[in-house]
Design a protein around this motif. Structure first.
Motif, PDB file in Angstrom:
ATOM      1  N   GLY A 275     -45.680 -46.231  11.844  1.00  0.00           N
ATOM      2  CA  GLY A 275     -44.238 -46.365  11.730  1.00  0.00           C
ATOM      3  C   GLY A 275     -43.651 -46.195  13.113  1.00  0.00           C
TER       4      GLY A 275
ATOM      5  N   LEU B 131     -43.276 -38.209  10.176  1.00  0.00           N
ATOM      6  CA  LEU B 131     -43.986 -39.184  10.984  1.00  0.00           C
ATOM      7  C   LEU B 131     -44.791 -38.466  12.062  1.00  0.00           C
TER       8      LEU B 131
ATOM      9  N   HIS C 121     -38.814 -39.625   8.626  1.00  0.00           N
ATOM     10  CA  HIS C 121     -39.114 -40.733   9.536  1.00  0.00           C
ATOM     11  C   HIS C 121     -38.386 -40.562  10.862  1.00  0.00           C
TER      12      HIS C 121
ATOM     13  N   ILE D 144     -47.496 -42.767   9.373  1.00  0.00           N
ATOM     14  CA  ILE D 144     -46.696 -42.397   8.207  1.00  0.00           C
ATOM     15  C   ILE D 144     -47.516 -41.472   7.309  1.00  0.00           C
TER      16      ILE D 144
END
Length: 355
Positions: A263, A292, A341, A311
């Protein structure tokens, strides 16, 4: 190693000489490498040994040595004191070799202990750990720098300390404040889920043999506060040259490949802001929060800083995990996907475990 052997001085002990030669030759396994100390696992005459080489690069090392016993000499002395108070430890420990070559260099060697260290314990080990801590405290042992990696359960389920460099072995049972501090540091060294799982059975086994003034809830509260402060400080290491991270002119690279399922976070054109976000993600990783996992910070062709990472698996307890790590998420920033995230919407709060 070059600094340690630069002037050709050698230990007087033949065993330490052999182990040092093997370490210089690259034999065995390197367990730790820092500016202060190298630790090796080596095989000598059919037995496994642990060798510690202390050569800190610090100013006024000769003065430090006069004011306080060198760390490896302290560790050797503590092992001898612990064996005097705990005779059944002597056959397990065997021979301890330690020499201070000069004010800034020391060697230490002991036989390798076989067993399970704290990083692989399960809830089934909790009773043995609790009763083992009670035994060690009754013997007068305490450790101001205790962590799960400093303890080991051997094949007979005896709890053994692995590093006595920062420990104290007294002539009487450990003081109540020291017992509480050891538990705070030990439980604080586990990730959130392990701490929740291990704390009650460990402390129950301990209380059956040794007294604790503080309640389980108070010890857990102190462990949360201590862990939050320690990991916040430790998270700075991702911004400097370490074994795991390498700063570069245009960013930071983790010293490992990027697994599949990456990610990314686009951070804008501020280098300092990008580094702070990278650090926050790493701090959440140290806590065991589903966030993350940062592996690279670099500038894209557009001029924006981009954080790439792995991720994690979503967590159903994300909000509680964040609060236990000392962070809170604003409601309008919660995306409902079960992991962090982008941590820029988080606010630092007083740690509290609600589970």
């Amino acid at each position: 190693m070059a600094r340690f052997t630069a002037d050709g001085k050698k230990p007087r002990s033949s065993r330490l000489c052999r182990l040092l030669q093997m370490a210089v030759a690259g034999d065995g396994e390197l367990l730790r490498l820092s500016a202060r100390r190298s630790v090796f696992r080596l095989k000598d005459q059919g037995a496994d040994w642990i060798l510690k080489l202390d050569a800190p690069e610090r100013s006024f090392e000769a003065i430090r040595a006069r004011l306080r016993r060198p760390p490896l000499a302290r560790e050797s002395r503590n092992w001898k004191l612990l064996c005097e108070r705990w005779p059944e430890l002597q056959p397990i420990l065997g021979v301890v070799d330690a020499e201070q070559i000069d004010a800034a260099r020391g060697c230490f060697a002991r036989q390798w202990f076989a067993g399970r260290r704290g990083n692989v314990w399960t809830v089934e080990d909790s009773a043995a750990v609790g009763s083992g801590m009670a035994t060690l405290h009754q013997l007068g042992w305490t450790d101001v720098d205790l962590s799960p990696d400093d303890l080991l359960l051997d094949d007979c389920n005896r709890l053994l300390p692995l590093d006595l460099g920062h420990a104290h072995v007294g002539n009487a049972p450990s003081a109540a404040s020291d017992r509480c501090r050891d538990w705070v540091h030990l439980l604080g060294g586990f990730c959130l889920n392990q701490r929740r799982e291990f704390a009650s059975p460990m402390l129950a086994a301990y209380r059956s043999a040794q007294r604790l003034r503080e309640s389980d809830a108070e010890i857990m509260r102190q462990a949360l506060l201590w862990t939050s402060a320690i990991l916040h400080r430790q998270s700075r290491r991702c911004l400097r040259e370490t074994r795991d991270f390498t700063p570069k002119k245009n960013g930071i690279v983790r010293c490992e490949g990027i697994p599949q399922g990456e990610g990314s976070v686009v951070e804008g054109n501020s280098s300092s802001s990008a580094q702070e976000t990278f650090r926050m993600l790493y701090e959440l990783e140290l806590h065991g929060v589903a966030a993350l996992r940062p592996v690279k910070l670099q500038m894209a062709d557009s001029g924006d800083w981009v954080i790439e990472g792995v991720i994690p698996e979503p967590s159903a307890t994300l909000q509680a995990d964040l609060l236990a790590a000392g962070y809170a998420m604003e409601e309008n920033n919660a995306d409902g996907i079960g992991f962090i995230h982008d941590p820029r919407g988080l606010q630092r709060v007083k740690p509290k475990d609600t589970l």
